[in-house]
Design a protein around this motif. Structure first.
Motif, PDB file in Angstrom:
ATOM      1  N   ILE A  27       7.447   3.324 -15.713  1.00  0.00           N
ATOM      2  CA  ILE A  27       8.133   3.125 -16.991  1.00  0.00           C
ATOM      3  C   ILE A  27       7.540   4.008 -18.088  1.00  0.00           C
ATOM      4  O   ILE A  27       8.263   4.709 -18.804  1.00  0.00           O
ATOM      5  CB  ILE A  27       8.061   1.636 -17.425  1.00  0.00           C
ATOM      6  N   ARG A  28       6.205   4.017 -18.206  1.00  0.00           N
ATOM      7  CA  ARG A  28       5.542   4.800 -19.266  1.00  0.00           C
ATOM      8  C   ARG A  28       5.728   6.305 -19.070  1.00  0.00           C
ATOM      9  O   ARG A  28       5.565   7.075 -20.006  1.00  0.00           O
ATOM     10  CB  ARG A  28       4.039   4.467 -19.305  1.00  0.00           C
ATOM     11  N   GLN A  29       6.022   6.730 -17.830  1.00  0.00           N
ATOM     12  CA  GLN A  29       6.230   8.155 -17.546  1.00  0.00           C
ATOM     13  C   GLN A  29       7.702   8.548 -17.633  1.00  0.00           C
ATOM     14  O   GLN A  29       8.073   9.656 -17.250  1.00  0.00           O
ATOM     15  CB  GLN A  29       5.698   8.498 -16.148  1.00  0.00           C
ATOM     16  N   GLY A  30       8.524   7.606 -18.082  1.00  0.00           N
ATOM     17  CA  GLY A  30       9.935   7.933 -18.283  1.00  0.00           C
ATOM     18  C   GLY A  30      10.843   7.597 -17.125  1.00  0.00           C
ATOM     19  O   GLY A  30      12.036   7.925 -17.148  1.00  0.00           O
ATOM     20  N   MET A  31      10.307   6.962 -16.064  1.00  0.00           N
ATOM     21  CA  MET A  31      11.167   6.557 -14.949  1.00  0.00           C
ATOM     22  C   MET A  31      11.980   5.327 -15.363  1.00  0.00           C
ATOM     23  O   MET A  31      11.477   4.460 -16.079  1.00  0.00           O
ATOM     24  CB  MET A  31      10.328   6.185 -13.722  1.00  0.00           C
ATOM     25  N   ASN A  32      13.215   5.254 -14.883  1.00  0.00           N
ATOM     26  CA  ASN A  32      13.995   4.042 -15.142  1.00  0.00           C
ATOM     27  C   ASN A  32      13.849   3.070 -13.964  1.00  0.00           C
ATOM     28  O   ASN A  32      13.276   3.414 -12.934  1.00  0.00           O
ATOM     29  CB  ASN A  32      15.468   4.362 -15.417  1.00  0.00           C
ATOM     30  N   LYS A  33      14.372   1.872 -14.126  1.00  0.00           N
ATOM     31  CA  LYS A  33      14.194   0.840 -13.102  1.00  0.00           C
ATOM     32  C   LYS A  33      14.877   1.217 -11.794  1.00  0.00           C
ATOM     33  O   LYS A  33      14.384   0.871 -10.711  1.00  0.00           O
ATOM     34  CB  LYS A  33      14.735  -0.498 -13.627  1.00  0.00           C
ATOM     35  N   ASP A  34      15.988   1.923 -11.876  1.00  0.00           N
ATOM     36  CA  ASP A  34      16.695   2.345 -10.653  1.00  0.00           C
ATOM     37  C   ASP A  34      15.855   3.324  -9.844  1.00  0.00           C
ATOM     38  O   ASP A  34      15.827   3.261  -8.611  1.00  0.00           O
ATOM     39  CB  ASP A  34      18.043   2.984 -11.008  1.00  0.00           C
ATOM     40  N   SER A  35      15.172   4.259 -10.536  1.00  0.00           N
ATOM     41  CA  SER A  35      14.302   5.228  -9.840  1.00  0.00           C
ATOM     42  C   SER A  35      13.165   4.506  -9.124  1.00  0.00           C
ATOM     43  O   SER A  35      12.851   4.805  -7.965  1.00  0.00           O
ATOM     44  CB  SER A  35      13.710   6.226 -10.837  1.00  0.00           C
ATOM     45  N   ILE A  36      12.546   3.562  -9.827  1.00  0.00           N
ATOM     46  CA  ILE A  36      11.424   2.824  -9.233  1.00  0.00           C
ATOM     47  C   ILE A  36      11.898   2.017  -8.027  1.00  0.00           C
ATOM     48  O   ILE A  36      11.231   1.984  -6.982  1.00  0.00           O
ATOM     49  CB  ILE A  36      10.767   1.903 -10.292  1.00  0.00           C
ATOM     50  N   LYS A  37      13.092   1.413  -8.149  1.00  0.00           N
ATOM     51  CA  LYS A  37      13.646   0.661  -7.020  1.00  0.00           C
ATOM     52  C   LYS A  37      13.904   1.582  -5.827  1.00  0.00           C
ATOM     53  O   LYS A  37      13.622   1.235  -4.677  1.00  0.00           O
ATOM     54  CB  LYS A  37      14.948  -0.027  -7.442  1.00  0.00           C
ATOM     55  N   LYS A  38      14.438   2.792  -6.112  1.00  0.00           N
ATOM     56  CA  LYS A  38      14.717   3.749  -5.031  1.00  0.00           C
ATOM     57  C   LYS A  38      13.424   4.179  -4.337  1.00  0.00           C
ATOM     58  O   LYS A  38      13.354   4.252  -3.111  1.00  0.00           O
ATOM     59  CB  LYS A  38      15.447   4.973  -5.589  1.00  0.00           C
ATOM     60  N   PHE A  39      12.371   4.478  -5.129  1.00  0.00           N
ATOM     61  CA  PHE A  39      11.089   4.869  -4.541  1.00  0.00           C
ATOM     62  C   PHE A  39      10.542   3.753  -3.645  1.00  0.00           C
ATOM     63  O   PHE A  39       9.996   4.007  -2.581  1.00  0.00           O
ATOM     64  CB  PHE A  39      10.056   5.191  -5.634  1.00  0.00           C
ATOM     65  N   THR A  40      10.709   2.495  -4.098  1.00  0.00           N
ATOM     66  CA  THR A  40      10.246   1.349  -3.314  1.00  0.00           C
ATOM     67  C   THR A  40      10.984   1.275  -1.984  1.00  0.00           C
ATOM     68  O   THR A  40      10.377   1.107  -0.925  1.00  0.00           O
ATOM     69  CB  THR A  40      10.456   0.041  -4.107  1.00  0.00           C
ATOM     70  N   GLU A  41      12.310   1.439  -2.045  1.00  0.00           N
ATOM     71  CA  GLU A  41      13.113   1.365  -0.811  1.00  0.00           C
ATOM     72  C   GLU A  41      12.818   2.525   0.126  1.00  0.00           C
ATOM     73  O   GLU A  41      12.880   2.367   1.348  1.00  0.00           O
ATOM     74  CB  GLU A  41      14.603   1.321  -1.176  1.00  0.00           C
ATOM     75  N   ASP A  42      12.491   3.691  -0.437  1.00  0.00           N
ATOM     76  CA  ASP A  42      12.157   4.863   0.391  1.00  0.00           C
ATOM     77  C   ASP A  42      10.927   4.601   1.267  1.00  0.00           C
ATOM     78  O   ASP A  42      10.730   5.264   2.289  1.00  0.00           O
ATOM     79  CB  ASP A  42      11.884   6.096  -0.486  1.00  0.00           C
ATOM     80  N   CYS A  43      10.067   3.670   0.830  1.00  0.00           N
ATOM     81  CA  CYS A  43       8.815   3.404   1.544  1.00  0.00           C
ATOM     82  C   CYS A  43       9.023   2.606   2.823  1.00  0.00           C
ATOM     83  O   CYS A  43       8.180   2.614   3.713  1.00  0.00           O
ATOM     84  CB  CYS A  43       7.854   2.607   0.660  1.00  0.00           C
ATOM     85  N   PHE A  44      10.154   1.877   2.913  1.00  0.00           N
ATOM     86  CA  PHE A  44      10.258   0.880   3.969  1.00  0.00           C
ATOM     87  C   PHE A  44      10.576   1.456   5.348  1.00  0.00           C
ATOM     88  O   PHE A  44      10.270   0.839   6.363  1.00  0.00           O
ATOM     89  CB  PHE A  44      11.275  -0.196   3.583  1.00  0.00           C
ATOM     90  N   LEU A  45      11.178   2.659   5.396  1.00  0.00           N
ATOM     91  CA  LEU A  45      11.476   3.256   6.700  1.00  0.00           C
ATOM     92  C   LEU A  45      10.193   3.617   7.457  1.00  0.00           C
ATOM     93  O   LEU A  45      10.004   3.180   8.599  1.00  0.00           O
ATOM     94  CB  LEU A  45      12.382   4.474   6.537  1.00  0.00           C
ATOM     95  N   PRO A  46       9.251   4.392   6.854  1.00  0.00           N
ATOM     96  CA  PRO A  46       8.002   4.677   7.581  1.00  0.00           C
ATOM     97  C   PRO A  46       7.179   3.422   7.864  1.00  0.00           C
ATOM     98  O   PRO A  46       6.538   3.314   8.913  1.00  0.00           O
ATOM     99  CB  PRO A  46       7.241   5.631   6.651  1.00  0.00           C
TER     100      PRO A  46
ATOM    101  N   GLY B 127       0.820  -1.210   0.000  1.00  0.00           N
ATOM    102  CA  GLY B 127       0.000   0.000   0.000  1.00  0.00           C
ATOM    103  C   GLY B 127       0.852   1.257   0.000  1.00  0.00           C
ATOM    104  O   GLY B 127       0.542   2.245  -0.688  1.00  0.00           O
ATOM    105  N   THR B 128       1.954   1.220   0.752  1.00  0.00           N
ATOM    106  CA  THR B 128       2.853   2.379   0.809  1.00  0.00           C
ATOM    107  C   THR B 128       3.577   2.587  -0.518  1.00  0.00           C
ATOM    108  O   THR B 128       3.756   3.719  -0.981  1.00  0.00           O
ATOM    109  CB  THR B 128       3.886   2.188   1.946  1.00  0.00           C
ATOM    110  N   ILE B 129       4.000   1.494  -1.143  1.00  0.00           N
ATOM    111  CA  ILE B 129       4.679   1.587  -2.453  1.00  0.00           C
ATOM    112  C   ILE B 129       3.726   2.183  -3.492  1.00  0.00           C
ATOM    113  O   ILE B 129       4.106   3.062  -4.280  1.00  0.00           O
ATOM    114  CB  ILE B 129       5.176   0.201  -2.907  1.00  0.00           C
ATOM    115  N   LEU B 130       2.479   1.727  -3.489  1.00  0.00           N
ATOM    116  CA  LEU B 130       1.484   2.256  -4.435  1.00  0.00           C
ATOM    117  C   LEU B 130       1.299   3.760  -4.224  1.00  0.00           C
ATOM    118  O   LEU B 130       1.270   4.543  -5.185  1.00  0.00           O
ATOM    119  CB  LEU B 130       0.153   1.518  -4.259  1.00  0.00           C
ATOM    120  N   GLY B 131       1.191   4.175  -2.970  1.00  0.00           N
ATOM    121  CA  GLY B 131       1.050   5.596  -2.663  1.00  0.00           C
ATOM    122  C   GLY B 131       2.236   6.411  -3.130  1.00  0.00           C
ATOM    123  O   GLY B 131       2.085   7.520  -3.656  1.00  0.00           O
ATOM    124  N   LYS B 132       3.434   5.860  -2.966  1.00  0.00           N
ATOM    125  CA  LYS B 132       4.654   6.549  -3.400  1.00  0.00           C
ATOM    126  C   LYS B 132       4.658   6.743  -4.916  1.00  0.00           C
ATOM    127  O   LYS B 132       5.011   7.819  -5.428  1.00  0.00           O
ATOM    128  CB  LYS B 132       5.869   5.729  -2.968  1.00  0.00           C
TER     129      LYS B 132
END
Length: 443
Positions: free
Chosen positions: A283-302, A71-76
Motif C-alpha cells: 500500500i505505501r509503495q503505491g500498490m492497490n488491493k487488487d495487485s496485492i491480491k494477484k501477487f498472493t494468488e500467484d504464490c499458490f501454484l508453486p 513464507g511464499t507470499i512474503l517473498g513475493k
C-alpha cells in the motif's frame, strides 16, 4: 526377512530416483508409486496401506501448509516491491567496490531467508550485471557469493520447503532449527561464497556473457526504505527466536511468556510479517488491493507443487515405519555404530546426486532416517534436520534445474558451470555438515 525388507526398501528408493530422473515423473508421483510398491511388497494389508498413506500425508502437512504459503507470499512482496534490491544496494554501498564479493554474499544471505532460490537469483542478477558492466570485473567474483548466500539459506534455513519438511518429519523445534541453521549457514556460505569466488576469479574466465537479464533496476525513489526492507525480512526471524526463548524469560510473568511464545510460533510470526509487508511494501509503495491480491494468488501454484512433494514424502516415511523397514535399518545402523547425522547426510547426498532435487533429497532422506531414530536416545533432531539439508546441497549437476539456471543467467559453458556452481554447492554441503558435527559436540 530383514534382508528381503531391505531389498524392497532399496528398490522403492530406486523407483523414486528413476521416476524423477529417467521417466520425468513429478516427484509426488514418484514418491507415491514408491510408497505403494514398498507397502504392497512388504506385506501390509490394503486397509493399512491407505491408512498409512493418509496418516503420513496428514502428519507432515498439518502444520506446514500455512507456513509455506505465508513464507511464499512474503517473498513475493519483497520481490515485487523492490525491497530485495534495496537491501542489495545497501550492502554494495556499505562494503564498497573493493569488497563487492562480501556485499553480494550478505545481500544473497538476507534476501534468501524468505524467498525461493529462483526468485532470489532474479532479484540479485540485474544488480550483478550492472556492477559487472561498470567495474569490468569477472562476473563470477560478483555473482557466485550472492548465489552462495541464496543457496545455503535455501538448503538449511526455515521457512524454506526442504527444511520445513524435515522439521515436520523429525518433529523438531522450528525456532531451534532456525537458530542453529543461521549459526551454521553463515560460515559455510562465507567459505563457499566470497572465499571460493576470490579463488576461482583467477582460474575461470567465462567465454560468454549473460543475455537473459538486462540491467534495468527500479529507480531508487521507487524502492521502499532500507529500514523497512530489512525489517520486513527479519521480522518473522526475530519473532520466532523470541518465541523459542520465551519459556526461559523468567523475568516476565507466565502470561507474558505464553503470549510471546504464541506470537513467535511460525504461523503467527509469518502472518504478522505478511500483513506488515502488505502495508509497508504494498500500500505505501503505491500498490492497490487488487495487485496485492494477484501477487498472493500467484504464490499458490508453486506452493501447491511443493506441498504435494512434502506430503508424499511424509507418506513414504509412514509406510517405512508401518512395514518394519525403519526398525530393520535402525538395528543395522546401531550395529554399525553409524551416527544418525552421518547417515542422514549420506542418504540425502546420494538422493540429491541421483534426482537433482534438494527438496526431494531432503524429504526422502528424512523419511528414511526418521523411523531409524525412533528408538534411539540422545539424537539432536534439530541438528539432524540441518545435516539432512547439508547433504541435499551436494554435487549439483546436469539433472538439477539450478545448474542450468546458473549456467544460462551467467552465460557460462557446461564445463564452466561444473567448475563453479557444482564445486560451490559441494563446498557448502561439506562445510555445513562439518558445522553440524562441531555444534553437536557443544550443545
Amino acid at each position: 526377512m530383514d534382508a528381503y525388507l531391505l531389498i524392497i526398501a532399496l528398490l522403492s528408493i530406486v523407483i523414486v530416483i528413476l521416476g524423477v530422473s529417467l521417466l520425468k515423473w513429478h516427484a509426488f508421483i514418484s514418491l507415491t508409486v514408491a510408497s505403494l510398491f514398498l507397502a504392497i511388497f512388504s506385506g501390509l494389508s490394503f486397509e493399512k496401506i491407505v491408512s498409512a498413506y493418509e496418516t503420513g500425508v496428514g502428519g507432515v502437512l498439518g502444520h506446514l501448509v500455512g507456513i509455506l504459503a505465508l513464507g511464499t507470499i512474503l517473498g513475493k512482496m519483497l520481490s515485487e516491491s523492490g525491497a530485495g534490491l534495496r537491501i542489495a544496494n545497501f550492502f554494495v554501498n556499505v562494503f564498497g567496490e573493493k569488497k563487492l564479493p562480501w556485499a553480494m554474499f550478505f545481500s544473497g544471505f538476507i534476501i534468501g531467508i524468505p524467498v525461493f532460490f529462483e526468485v532470489g537469483i532474479l532479484i540479485l542478477l540485474p544488480l550483478v550485471i550492472s556492477i559487472q558492466k561498470a567495474t569490468k570485473k569477472n562476473i563470477l567474483l560478483i555473482a557466485l557469493p550472492g548465489i552462495a548466500g541464496l543457496s545455503i539459506v535455501h538448503g538449511l534455513v526455515p521457512p524454506h520447503p526442504g527444511a520445513i519438511a524435515a522439521i515436520g518429519i523429525f518433529d523438531a523445534n522450528l525456532g531451534t532449527v532456525l537458530l542453529y541453521s543461521l549459526i551454521i549457514a553463515l560460515p559455510a556460505g562465507i567459505i563457499g561464497g566470497p572465499l571460493f569466488a576470490k579463488w576461482i576469479d583467477k582460474r575461470v574466465f567465462p567465454k560468454g556473457e549473460s543475455t537473459l537479464i538486462t540491467a534495468e533496476p527500479l529507480a531508487d525513489d521507487k524502492l521502499p526504505s532500507t529500514g523497512v526492507s530489512f525489517f520486513a525480512i527479519l521480522l518473522p526471524v526475530i519473532l520466532m527466536i523470541i518465541g523459542t526463548a520465551a519459556p526461559y524469560m523468567t523475568i516476565f510473568p507466565e502470561g507474558v511468556r505464553n503470549v510471546l511464545a504464541f506470537l513467535g510460533s511460525p504461523l503467527l510470526a509469518l502472518l504478522i510479517a505478511v500483513f506488515f509487508a502488505f502495508y509497508f511494501l504494498g500500500i505505501r509503495q503505491g500498490m492497490n488491493k487488487d495487485s496485492i491480491k494477484k501477487f498472493t494468488e500467484d504464490c499458490f501454484l508453486p506452493v501447491g507443487s511443493i506441498l504435494l512433494i512434502i506430503g508424499a514424502g511424509g507418506a513414504f516415511k509412514q509406510v517405512l515405519i508401518d512395514s518394519g523397514v525403519g526398525t530393520t535399518i535402525g538395528t543395522m545402523s546401531e550395529s554399525l555404530s553409524l551416527s544418525p547425522l552421518v547417515l542422514a547426510f549420506m542418504i540425502a547426498g546420494l538422493i540429491r546426486i541421483a534426482t537433482g532435487s534438494a527438496t526431494v533429497a531432503l524429504t526422502t532422506a528424512a523419511g528414511i532416517v526418521s523411523p531409524i531414530i525412533a528408538g534411539m536416545s540422545g539424537v539432536n533432531v534439530e541438528l539432524l534436520v540441518i545435516a539432512t539439508g547439508a547433504g541435499s546441497l551436494m554435487f549439483s549437476h546436469v539433472n538439477d534445474a539450478g545448474f542450468w539456471m546458473v549456467k544460462e543467467y551467467l552465460g557460462l559453458t557446461v564445463e564452466e558451470t561444473f567448475k563453479t556452481w557444482t564445486v560451490l554447492e559441494t563446498i557448502l554441503s561439506f562445510v555445513a555438515f562439518a558445522g553440524v558435527l562441531i555444534l553437536d559436540l557443544i550443545v
